[in-house]
Enzyme design. Structure first.
Site, PDB file in Angstrom:
ATOM      1  N   ASP A 171       0.867  -1.182   0.000  1.00 40.17           N
ATOM      2  CA  ASP A 171       0.000   0.000   0.000  1.00 40.17           C
ATOM      3  C   ASP A 171       0.902   1.231   0.000  1.00 40.17           C
ATOM      4  O   ASP A 171       2.108   1.110  -0.232  1.00 40.17           O
ATOM      5  CB  ASP A 171      -0.947  -0.033   1.224  1.00 40.17           C
ATOM      6  CG  ASP A 171      -2.289   0.612   0.908  1.00 40.17           C
ATOM      7  OD1 ASP A 171      -2.292   1.801   0.521  1.00 40.17           O
ATOM      8  OD2 ASP A 171      -3.330  -0.052   1.028  1.00 40.17           O
TER       9      ASP A 171
ATOM     10  N   GLU B  91      -9.674   2.984  -4.989  1.00 39.82           N
ATOM     11  CA  GLU B  91      -9.313   4.361  -4.647  1.00 39.82           C
ATOM     12  C   GLU B  91      -8.135   4.905  -5.461  1.00 39.82           C
ATOM     13  O   GLU B  91      -7.198   5.469  -4.906  1.00 39.82           O
ATOM     14  CB  GLU B  91      -8.974   4.437  -3.141  1.00 39.82           C
ATOM     15  CG  GLU B  91     -10.155   4.053  -2.264  1.00 39.82           C
ATOM     16  CD  GLU B  91      -9.825   4.061  -0.781  1.00 39.82           C
ATOM     17  OE1 GLU B  91     -10.695   4.487  -0.002  1.00 39.82           O
ATOM     18  OE2 GLU B  91      -8.745   3.625  -0.382  1.00 39.82           O
TER      19      GLU B  91
ATOM     20  N   HIS C  82      -2.652   3.618  -4.597  1.00 32.95           N
ATOM     21  CA  HIS C  82      -2.082   3.117  -3.333  1.00 32.95           C
ATOM     22  C   HIS C  82      -0.632   2.647  -3.509  1.00 32.95           C
ATOM     23  O   HIS C  82      -0.221   1.648  -2.916  1.00 32.95           O
ATOM     24  CB  HIS C  82      -2.936   1.975  -2.764  1.00 32.95           C
ATOM     25  CG  HIS C  82      -4.183   2.462  -2.070  1.00 32.95           C
ATOM     26  ND1 HIS C  82      -4.156   3.117  -0.868  1.00 32.95           N
ATOM     27  CD2 HIS C  82      -5.493   2.395  -2.427  1.00 32.95           C
ATOM     28  CE1 HIS C  82      -5.398   3.434  -0.497  1.00 32.95           C
ATOM     29  NE2 HIS C  82      -6.232   3.018  -1.432  1.00 32.95           N
TER      30      HIS C  82
HETATM   31  C1  ACM Z   1     -10.809  -0.294   0.637  1.00 31.95           C
HETATM   32  O1  ACM Z   1     -11.292  -0.265   1.781  1.00 31.95           O
HETATM   33  N1  ACM Z   1     -10.251   0.787   0.116  1.00 31.95           N
HETATM   34  C2  ACM Z   1     -10.861  -1.491  -0.177  1.00 31.95           C
END
Ligand code: ACM
Length: 558
Positions: free
Chosen positions: A212, A349, A282
């Site tokens: 991440d 995201e 991410h």
């Molecule tokens: C997430 O909670 N962004 C998958």
């Protein structure tokens, strides 16, 4: 103080019906059918013999013996496994009559069978002892879990089982738990413990969130810099966001050797690991290692020190040839390292502004005929899918991967509102529900609970009552609901005890929700069983939240 019931045993009653009523079974998840078959009992002691129908079940027999010895101080006797298959079959048949614990796999040749994977029957009789017969090896293992839940919750109490027949099988084939090891790192020993918790709840998939913005936590032989540079961040915030910055380097990663050990450990517990490498967003830790992979290569980059969606910092991969080579290399290595069928690509995201603001990216999109940034996101996912499919594996992604269109054989993890899951089902995708409002256990459990998170509350009953496959779905859509999963994001969970505190008892509610048939789900009965489950957590040495009972007290006083 909570009352401490000792779970066991036959209660001397004059009729079976009365006994059935009086004998409380506190099995989580609730089995499909429990029938009290007699008034006798069968005690398990240090001389109880464990036998297996097939040497592939020896690991499960050892698991049971280990549990009995570790938690209850009762060492079981193990019959030696016969190497010769023919001899072995006749040996079980003839020793069938011996009392003890007998484990039988109905499908030991792994023939294709119509019987449901994970199904089993457990029978206790005064004369024969315990017989666990599974539709497959996983079924035998789940029968052992049920037997474990019929045992006392304290050492020193003799296990005395009532005569009973239990028939059981899972409602959903996918029963998962996720763990984010990026925001906070957890050692190999805890990962194994976490896997044990899954096994004790008949869950069968462990979703391991490995990369991440804050770190890259898995060794890549093809790119050693990823962990040399990308597994350490300069510091972190303590307390709730924006918190107080602490300039203490924080790092950790798993080697290939660690991964192999964990994969083996999970397989012995019939758990498949799904590794996640989150792209194309991410990716701050990737960009800290390779700034040239971003749309802003000349700006300084580092792994994120705090949490959130990073519209503010560039965390997105640029569509450059070297980036696609990188993706091919790391996903190929991931496929080779993990024997399971599924690879998670993340895809959530993704902050599209970095692509919008990059002339080079816009040119790439025009050249490829990609009409917008959603299509570019799909392009990335498609690329990884081809790599993964080329290795004979199947891709899973968070529900955003649907946005620019995606092929049918991807599996969608629905983390946002259930509508996104419905959309996946309507387009013919298999879907796993991890809807955050019901299944993100990093949320606090009650309003007054401040220990783990700013968001919530997510009370136990809400997890229990979550409709994994709502009535509003068509029969065809229901078929595509593969199951459900609890998630544990660890921004505010820096220690193993907080992780346990967050998952228990909500993971137990998830387990019953995803395993037991609808007609066997009963919140009041579950709430009663939770009291015994608390004793099990204590037996296992696990932390848990008792917010559920405290909340009940408040409600009663009102
Ligand atoms: C997430 O909670 N962004 C998958």
């Amino acid at each position: 103080m909570l009352s401490r019931k000792i779970m066991v045993a036959a209660i001397a009653m004059s009729s079976l019906a009365a006994q059935a009523q009086e004998t409380q079974f506190n099995i989580i998840p609730e089995p499909v059918q429990i029938t009290v078959t007699g008034e006798g009992t069968y005690p398990i002691g240090r001389n109880t013999l464990v036998r297996v129908s097939d040497e592939n079940l020896q690991t499960s027999a050892d698991y049971l013996a280990d549990y009995m010895s570790r938690y209850l101080g009762i060492p079981l006797q193990m019959e030696k496994t016969k190497r010769d298959k023919r001899k072995k079959t006749s040996s079980v048949a003839s020793s069938d009559e011996l009392p003890g614990i007998l484990l039988v796999n109905r499908n030991s040749d792994n023939r294709n069978s119509d019987e449901l994977s994970g199904g089993y029957q457990l029978e206790v009789s005064q004369t024969h002892g315990v017989r666990i017969e599974g539709n497959d090896a996983a079924g035998v293992f789940y029968g052992i879990q049920t037997l474990i839940q019929m045992l006392p919750t304290r050492a020193g109490v003799l296990p005395v089982l009532p005569e009973v027949k239990i028939t059981d099988y899972p409602r959903f084939a996918y029963r998962g738990m996720h763990l984010d090891v990026v925001r906070h790192f957890f050692p190999v020993d805890f990962i194994k413990k976490y896997i044990d918790y899954l096994a004790l709840h008949k869950l069968n998939y462990f979703h391991w969130h490995l990369t991440d913005d804050q770190a890259w936590r898995i060794e890549m032989k093809c790119r050693p810099e990823l962990t040399e540079k990308g597994s350490v961040r300069e510091g972190e915030i303590f307390g709730l966001y924006p918190g107080k910055y602490q300039p203490l380097p924080y790092g950790g990663y798993y080697t290939h050797e660690d991964v192999r050990e964990i994969v083996r450990y999970a397989a012995q517990r019939h758990i498949t690991i799904i590794p996640e490498i989150d792209i194309p967003g991410h990716c701050m830790a990737v960009l800290a290692t390779y700034p040239q992979f971003s749309t802003t290569p000349d700006e300084p980059k580092k792994a994120a020190l705090t949490w959130g969606i990073f519209n503010k910092f560039n965390n997105v991969l640029a569509p450059k040839p070297e980036v696609f080579t990188f993706l091919k290399d790391v996903f190929s290595e991931l496929c080779d390292l993990f024997p399971g069928q599924y690879i998670h690509v993340g895809g959530d995201e993704c902050a599209k502004r970095w692509w919008q603001e990059s002339e080079e990216t816009q040119l790439f999109m025009r050249e490829k005929g990609l009409k917008d940034e959603k299509a570019l996101q799909s392009y990335f996912i498609h690329y990884v899918q081809e790599v993964v499919n080329g290795k004979g594996k199947t891709l899973i992604g968070w529900d955003e991967i649907l946005e620019g269109g995606i092929s049918e054989d991807c599996i969608i993890m629905n983390w946002r509102r259930p509508e996104f899951g419905k959309k996946a089902l309507k387009t013919g995708h298999r879907m796993i529900s991890t809807c955050s409002a019901w299944l993100y256990f990093n949320m606090k459990e009650s309003r007054t609970q401040t220990e783990i998170a700013p968001r919530g509350p997510l009370p136990l009953e809400k997890v229990y009552e979550f409709q994994i496959a709502p009535d509003s779905l068509t029969a065809q859509q229901q078929e595509l609901v593969w199951g459900a999963q609890g998630c544990l994001w660890t921004e505010y969970i820096p220690t193993t005890w907080k992780a346990e505190f967050a998952i228990f008892p909500r993971m137990s509610a998830l387990a019953e929700n995803v395993w037991s048939p609808l007609e066997k789900k009963d919140w009041r009965n579950f709430a009663r069983k939770v009291e015994v489950q608390f004793e099990r957590y204590e037996l296992w040495g696990a932390r848990y939240s008792d917010a559920f009972f405290r909340t009940q007290d408040i409600e009663r006083k009102r």
